[in-house]
Design a protein around this motif. Structure first.
Motif, mmCIF file in Angstrom:
data_model
loop_
_atom_site.group_PDB
_atom_site.id
_atom_site.type_symbol
_atom_site.label_atom_id
_atom_site.label_comp_id
_atom_site.label_asym_id
_atom_site.label_seq_id
_atom_site.Cartn_x
_atom_site.Cartn_y
_atom_site.Cartn_z
ATOM 1 N N GLU A 237 20.709 52.506 -45.249
ATOM 2 C CA GLU A 237 21.417 51.270 -44.929
ATOM 3 C C GLU A 237 20.904 50.174 -45.846
ATOM 4 N N ASN A 238 21.787 49.666 -46.695
ATOM 5 C CA ASN A 238 21.438 48.666 -47.694
ATOM 6 C C ASN A 238 21.787 47.269 -47.196
ATOM 7 N N GLN A 239 20.867 46.350 -47.328
ATOM 8 C CA GLN A 239 21.139 44.950 -46.987
ATOM 9 C C GLN A 239 21.654 44.232 -48.226
ATOM 10 N N VAL A 240 22.816 43.578 -48.071
ATOM 11 C CA VAL A 240 23.479 42.937 -49.209
ATOM 12 C C VAL A 240 23.848 41.507 -48.827
ATOM 13 N N LYS A 241 23.602 40.565 -49.708
ATOM 14 C CA LYS A 241 24.000 39.178 -49.489
ATOM 15 C C LYS A 241 25.418 38.965 -50.028
ATOM 16 N N ILE A 242 26.267 38.381 -49.179
ATOM 17 C CA ILE A 242 27.628 38.041 -49.592
ATOM 18 C C ILE A 242 27.672 36.535 -49.817
ATOM 19 N N THR A 243 27.816 36.130 -51.061
ATOM 20 C CA THR A 243 27.805 34.710 -51.398
ATOM 21 C C THR A 243 29.020 34.380 -52.243
ATOM 22 N N TYR A 244 29.387 33.085 -52.262
ATOM 23 C CA TYR A 244 30.591 32.670 -52.975
ATOM 24 C C TYR A 244 30.392 31.262 -53.513
ATOM 25 N N ASP A 245 30.783 31.054 -54.766
ATOM 26 C CA ASP A 245 30.691 29.735 -55.381
ATOM 27 C C ASP A 245 31.918 28.938 -54.964
ATOM 28 N N SER A 246 31.735 28.008 -54.014
ATOM 29 C CA SER A 246 32.871 27.256 -53.478
ATOM 30 C C SER A 246 33.372 26.171 -54.426
ATOM 31 N N ASP A 247 32.680 25.964 -55.520
ATOM 32 C CA ASP A 247 33.104 25.016 -56.553
ATOM 33 C C ASP A 247 33.342 23.612 -55.990
ATOM 34 N N GLY A 248 32.374 23.145 -55.221
ATOM 35 C CA GLY A 248 32.458 21.774 -54.722
ATOM 36 C C GLY A 248 33.122 21.628 -53.373
ATOM 37 N N ASP A 249 33.678 22.717 -52.806
ATOM 38 C CA ASP A 249 34.282 22.620 -51.482
ATOM 39 C C ASP A 249 33.206 22.328 -50.434
ATOM 40 N N SER A 250 33.649 21.877 -49.252
ATOM 41 C CA SER A 250 32.694 21.468 -48.224
ATOM 42 C C SER A 250 31.905 22.642 -47.663
ATOM 43 N N GLN A 251 32.482 23.827 -47.659
ATOM 44 C CA GLN A 251 31.799 24.993 -47.125
ATOM 45 C C GLN A 251 31.899 26.152 -48.101
ATOM 46 N N MET A 252 30.850 26.984 -48.109
ATOM 47 C CA MET A 252 30.893 28.185 -48.938
ATOM 48 C C MET A 252 31.987 29.120 -48.443
ATOM 49 N N PHE A 253 32.016 29.338 -47.110
ATOM 50 C CA PHE A 253 33.047 30.166 -46.495
ATOM 51 C C PHE A 253 33.753 29.308 -45.448
ATOM 52 N N ALA A 254 34.973 28.880 -45.752
ATOM 53 C CA ALA A 254 35.665 27.886 -44.937
ATOM 54 C C ALA A 254 36.728 28.521 -44.051
ATOM 55 N N ALA A 255 37.001 27.862 -42.925
ATOM 56 C CA ALA A 255 38.049 28.315 -42.017
ATOM 57 C C ALA A 255 39.401 28.299 -42.721
ATOM 58 N N GLY A 256 40.227 29.298 -42.418
ATOM 59 C CA GLY A 256 41.567 29.360 -42.982
ATOM 60 C C GLY A 256 41.656 30.011 -44.340
ATOM 61 N N ASN A 257 40.516 30.398 -44.924
ATOM 62 C CA ASN A 257 40.518 31.086 -46.210
ATOM 63 C C ASN A 257 40.325 32.584 -46.019
ATOM 64 N N LYS A 258 40.865 33.350 -46.955
ATOM 65 C CA LYS A 258 40.670 34.803 -46.951
ATOM 66 C C LYS A 258 39.822 35.171 -48.159
ATOM 67 N N TYR A 259 38.780 35.968 -47.914
ATOM 68 C CA TYR A 259 37.836 36.344 -48.965
ATOM 69 C C TYR A 259 37.866 37.856 -49.176
ATOM 70 N N LYS A 260 38.016 38.226 -50.439
ATOM 71 C CA LYS A 260 37.983 39.643 -50.826
ATOM 72 C C LYS A 260 36.563 39.974 -51.302
ATOM 73 N N VAL A 261 35.928 40.878 -50.591
ATOM 74 C CA VAL A 261 34.557 41.260 -50.915
ATOM 75 C C VAL A 261 34.569 42.654 -51.541
ATOM 76 N N LYS A 262 34.068 42.762 -52.768
ATOM 77 C CA LYS A 262 33.987 44.054 -53.444
ATOM 78 C C LYS A 262 32.527 44.504 -53.503
ATOM 79 N N PHE A 263 32.318 45.756 -53.140
ATOM 80 C CA PHE A 263 30.981 46.341 -53.180
ATOM 81 C C PHE A 263 30.896 47.336 -54.342
ATOM 82 N N PRO A 264 30.335 46.934 -55.492
ATOM 83 C CA PRO A 264 30.063 47.920 -56.546
ATOM 84 C C PRO A 264 28.943 48.853 -56.093
ATOM 85 N N ILE A 265 29.201 50.136 -56.126
ATOM 86 C CA ILE A 265 28.239 51.124 -55.630
ATOM 87 C C ILE A 265 27.710 51.953 -56.799
ATOM 88 N N TYR A 266 26.384 51.974 -56.943
ATOM 89 C CA TYR A 266 25.739 52.699 -58.024
ATOM 90 C C TYR A 266 24.964 53.914 -57.512
#
Length: 298
Positions: A237-266
């Motif tokens: 079980e791998n622990q992974v941080k999910i982060t996003y550059d909001s580019d100045g928005d008030s929240q990194m992960f904001a209500a009403g937005n949809k985020y696509k998370v890709k997991f590159p697996i090596y």
């Protein structure tokens, strides 16, 4: 909002178990304006004991489950509604919205429900492993999120307080299939790439998670399975941080937005994450005319 009511004749509206009468369209009260609020709980069941009603507000205690979509809105008069009135009546319509005066002019409350959670969808991406390909199986995907909140659905003194107010308490949500069933442990396999030629295609996994908005990285846990050279199966079980550059928005992960998370697996012990933001599709329009109508929103 949220109260059971009964009508008495055509002159007043009385709250059940209350001595207070609210007059609707008697001759001297037809210009009294009302505020209208709406909220949507999806399939979430909330007992009456979890509602709090005051003179100024209605709120309820909720616990999100990763699948429940919570929305709310306050009806606001639109310019297009005013344009349906004769020009000489528009100022009166604006002042007395919403009342019997505006109702007979076909100006009715209209709600634009807003999502109060952030939506996450997930994909697997084969990584490059020079020296040979490896087959990796995804057993589970879990994400930590806040989950307890006060849901303010009506507030006449401070409308800015409408929405979810989360407590600083976390739990772990497990990604499921779109129908809510658990992810089969043998369904999602990915083969790493022995060289860096070409652009690998990603593979969607499961349905989605609806999580609390936050201004920090999410913590995910990706359990992977592989087979060693001696044929033994092993998991990590791998622990992974999910982060996003909001580019100045008030929240990194904001209500009403949809985020696509890709997991590159090596490999079984090597996975990372990348995030892009996408538009959460408009759910369309719905006319509600009776108390028996049940919204079907996406």
């Amino acid at each position: 909002a949220g109260k059971k009511a009964r009508t008495t004749g055509s002159m007043s509206l009385d709250w059940v178990e209350s001595s207070t009468g609210l007059y609707y369209h008697s001759s001297d009260m037809k210009h009294v304006p009302y505020e209208f609020y709406a909220y949507y709980l999806d399939d979430l069941q909330v007992p009456d004991s979890d509602y709090t009603r005051t003179d100024d507000a209605v709120s309820l205690k909720v616990q999100i489950d990763g699948r429940t979509d919570l929305m709310s809105a306050k009806a606001e008069l639109l310019q297009e509604q005013l344009e349906n009135c004769p020009e000489e009546e528009r100022e009166y319509a604006r002042e007395y919205s919403y009342s019997y005066y505006t109702a007979i002019r076909n100006i009715r409350p209209r709600f634009y429900l807003k999502h109060h959670l952030a939506r996450f969808e997930f994909e697997l991406l084969p990584g490059h492993t020079p020296g040979g390909a490896a087959v990796v199986q995804v057993v589970s995907v879990k994400v930590e999120s806040k989950y307890k909140a006060d849901f303010v659905v009506a507030e006449k003194s401070h409308p800015s307080q409408l929405g979810l107010r989360f407590e600083d308490e976390y739990t772990t949500f497990t990604l499921a299939e779109p129908d809510g069933s658990p992810i089969p442990e043998d369904k999602y396999s990915i083969s790493t790439l022995p060289n860096s030629v070409g652009s690998p295609e990603s593979i969607p996994i499961g349905g989605s998670l609806l999580l609390a908005p936050q201004d920090e990285a999410f913590t995910a846990y990706i359990k992977l399975r592989g087979v060693k050279e001696d044929g033994k199966v092993y998991e990590m079980e791998n622990q992974v941080k999910i982060t996003y550059d909001s580019d100045g928005d008030s929240q990194m992960f904001a209500a009403g937005n949809k985020y696509k998370v890709k997991f590159p697996i090596y490999g079984v012990t090597n996975v990372s994450a990348s995030v892009t933001m996408e538009k959460w599709a408009d759910g369309g329009n719905l006319d509600v005319d009776t108390e028996n109508d049940k919204p079907n929103l996406t």
